[in-house]
Design an enzyme around this catalytic site. Structure first.
Site, PDB file in Angstrom:
ATOM      1  N   ASP A   4       5.113  67.942  44.504  1.00 26.96           N
ATOM      2  CA  ASP A   4       5.014  67.873  43.039  1.00 26.96           C
ATOM      3  C   ASP A   4       5.447  66.472  42.620  1.00 26.96           C
ATOM      4  O   ASP A   4       6.585  66.062  42.869  1.00 26.96           O
ATOM      5  CB  ASP A   4       5.926  68.955  42.443  1.00 26.96           C
ATOM      6  N   ASP A 104      -0.787  67.153  39.337  1.00 16.31           N
ATOM      7  CA  ASP A 104       0.316  66.497  40.051  1.00 16.31           C
ATOM      8  C   ASP A 104       0.952  67.375  41.133  1.00 16.31           C
ATOM      9  O   ASP A 104       2.067  67.096  41.566  1.00 16.31           O
ATOM     10  CB  ASP A 104       1.375  66.002  39.058  1.00 16.31           C
ATOM     11  N   GLU A 105       0.257  68.383  41.588  1.00 12.53           N
ATOM     12  CA  GLU A 105       0.875  69.323  42.502  1.00 12.53           C
ATOM     13  C   GLU A 105      -0.133  69.799  43.546  1.00 12.53           C
ATOM     14  O   GLU A 105      -1.299  69.977  43.223  1.00 12.53           O
ATOM     15  CB  GLU A 105       1.343  70.514  41.663  1.00 12.53           C
TER      16      GLU A 105
HETATM   17  P1  TTP Z   1       5.288  68.987  35.851  1.00 12.38           P
HETATM   18  O1  TTP Z   1       5.155  68.723  37.305  1.00 12.38           O
HETATM   19  O2  TTP Z   1       5.701  70.354  35.405  1.00 12.38           O
HETATM   20  O3  TTP Z   1       6.332  67.991  35.207  1.00 12.38           O
HETATM   21  P2  TTP Z   1       6.636  66.481  35.581  1.00 12.38           P
HETATM   22  O4  TTP Z   1       5.817  65.998  36.712  1.00 12.38           O
HETATM   23  O5  TTP Z   1       6.522  65.685  34.325  1.00 12.38           O
HETATM   24  O6  TTP Z   1       8.165  66.537  35.945  1.00 12.38           O
HETATM   25  P3  TTP Z   1       8.858  66.993  37.307  1.00 12.38           P
HETATM   26  O7  TTP Z   1       9.576  65.774  37.801  1.00 12.38           O
HETATM   27  O8  TTP Z   1       9.803  68.074  36.876  1.00 12.38           O
HETATM   28  O9  TTP Z   1       7.790  67.480  38.235  1.00 12.38           O
HETATM   29  O10 TTP Z   1       3.932  68.655  35.107  1.00 12.38           O
HETATM   30  C1  TTP Z   1       3.079  67.594  35.513  1.00 12.38           C
HETATM   31  C2  TTP Z   1       2.485  66.902  34.312  1.00 12.38           C
HETATM   32  O11 TTP Z   1       1.798  67.838  33.486  1.00 12.38           O
HETATM   33  C3  TTP Z   1       3.510  66.248  33.419  1.00 12.38           C
HETATM   34  O12 TTP Z   1       3.840  64.945  33.876  1.00 12.38           O
HETATM   35  C4  TTP Z   1       2.858  66.263  32.093  1.00 12.38           C
HETATM   36  C5  TTP Z   1       1.966  67.485  32.110  1.00 12.38           C
HETATM   37  N1  TTP Z   1       2.595  68.590  31.350  1.00 12.38           N
HETATM   38  C6  TTP Z   1       2.230  68.759  30.019  1.00 12.38           C
HETATM   39  O13 TTP Z   1       1.388  68.023  29.502  1.00 12.38           O
HETATM   40  N2  TTP Z   1       2.835  69.763  29.301  1.00 12.38           N
HETATM   41  C7  TTP Z   1       3.779  70.595  29.835  1.00 12.38           C
HETATM   42  O14 TTP Z   1       4.311  71.487  29.155  1.00 12.38           O
HETATM   43  C8  TTP Z   1       4.138  70.403  31.235  1.00 12.38           C
HETATM   44  C9  TTP Z   1       5.179  71.283  31.864  1.00 12.38           C
HETATM   45  C10 TTP Z   1       3.523  69.387  31.914  1.00 12.38           C
HETATM   46 MG    MG Z   2       5.639  67.027  38.505  1.00 12.05          MG
END
Ligand code: TTP
Ligand code: MG
Length: 361
Positions: A4, A104-105
């Protein structure tokens, strides 16, 4: 292995402008109604230190960062997608099987190349981290476990730049103390229901009588919860195509060029389509129309939004705009009308993944 990318949208922004790295960085979906209306998409870890996180309103984020020199930026999907694509290629090259879940995952099955050995899997993760860091300069967190469920929860243990391995022997102790809502598919309502039945932790859930679970949650969910709480999950890592667009089409009562009649039908379609979007928690970036004319030719028009949207109003507004323009350009009557939304943005992917899980079973 579940990988992720860390604070992804904000990290992408830091990547193209390293000068902002030492400040709170907030990436927002601006709805455009007023200057500050919209929600936080994500924020870097400095901003998170001030209580700014995904989903909160932008005005609240501004308030929490009052007096702090910080950077607010609008989402730029195209750019994040190009960064994501490059990284996913690297991930893919290190996996026996590869399944991307959103921008992103991804899940990587590394069982064979690690020979079933968890230390070897950890070394693979370190190598991937080094490669992604050197070539793209982006960090990510990884969780490794005997199945997808454990890998996913393990990934959340340490962030950013985390690497957590849970071996089969550790699964039980790892899961037991976690609150039930850490399991994929246990939302606030379900957690409250479980708490009412005396289950607060995954350990409580694991011990709970499975027949009683089925009585409360139904067969599919009951069995899923029971298995998940016991660390049992046999979903394979597999390439999956997500729906790329959702559309509706209908035949008009009469062939016409009357905008009112066309919009009346298309707004019914939009309402129905919007229900599906809401259910799947999807945001979209494209809205399109289709018109099938009396001579049966098919015409389409579409528009890309400045920022992702999830509301019915936006669909109706753009559909109206597109039909107005279309009718001005064509002089044949319309027989059937269709609407379409596409280019989805995930918002709450856990719920969607679970839906997918049941559909595929
Ligand atoms: P995530 O992987 O949930 O969050 P992240 O990558 O920003 O943070 P982390 O370090 O905890 O992994 O989500 C990936 C992307 O998806 C995030 O960068 C932006 C988008 N996103 C939104 O647009 N709205 C949301 O509510 C979430 C959770 C994510
Ligand atoms: Mg992320």
């Amino acid at each position: 292995m579940l990988v992720d990318l860390d604070y992804f949208f904000a990290q992408c922004e830091e990547l193209r402008n390293p000068l902002i790295k030492d400040k709170p960085v907030v990436v927002g979906m601006y709805s455009g109604r007023t200057e500050d209306s919209g929600a936080v998409s994500t924020a870097n870890y400095i901003a998170r230190g001030y209580g700014v996180k995904s989903g909160i309103p932008l005005f609240l984020a501004k308030k929490r960062l009052e007096g702090v020199e910080s950077v607010f930026l609008p989402v730029n999907y195209e750019y994040y997608e190009t960064v994501s694509r490059e990284i996913m290629q690297i991930f893919r090259s290190h996996a026996d099987a590869f399944e991307q879940v959103g921008i992103d995952e991804a899940y990587l099955d590394v069982t064979q190349r690690a020979n079933g050995d968890f230390d070897a899997a950890k070394e693979i993760a370190k190598r991937i981290k080094a490669e992604v860091s050197n070539s793209i300069r982006i960090s990510f967190s990884a969780g490794i476990g005997p199945n997808k469920l454990i890998a996913k929860i393990a990934c959340d243990v340490q962030k950013p730049d985390g690497l957590t391995v849970i071996t089969p022997r550790e699964v039980k102790n790892f899961l037991q103390p976690l609150p039930v809502d850490r399991l994929l598919g246990v939302g606030r309502k379900t957690a409250a229901k479980m708490e009412g039945l005396g289950m607060r932790t995954v350990g409580d859930l694991a011990k709970f009588d499975v027949q009683k679970l089925i009585a409360v949650f139904g067969r599919n969910l009951g069995i899923y919860f029971h298995n998940a709480a016991n660390g049992v999950n046999d979903e394979p890592v597999q390439e999956t195509g997500e729906a790329e667009s959702i559309s509706r089409i209908a035949t008009l009562k009469e062939n016409t060029r009357d905008l009112v009649i066309i919009l009346d039908k298309s707004s019914q379609l939009a309402a129905d389509l919007h229900r599906e979007l809401a259910e799947k928690k999807l945001w979209f970036r494209h809205v399109g129309i289709v018109a099938i004319l009396t001579n049966l030719t098919i015409r389409s028009r579409s528009k890309t939004l400045d920022s992702p949207s999830n509301d019915l109003e936006t669909i109706n507004r753009v559909v109206r705009e597109l039909f107005e323009r279309f009718l001005a350009e064509s002089d044949l009557d319309v027989r059937r009308v269709g609407i379409k939304v596409a280019s989805f943005v995930k918002v709450e992917r856990s719920q969607r993944q679970l839906t997918k899980f049941f559909v595929s079973k």
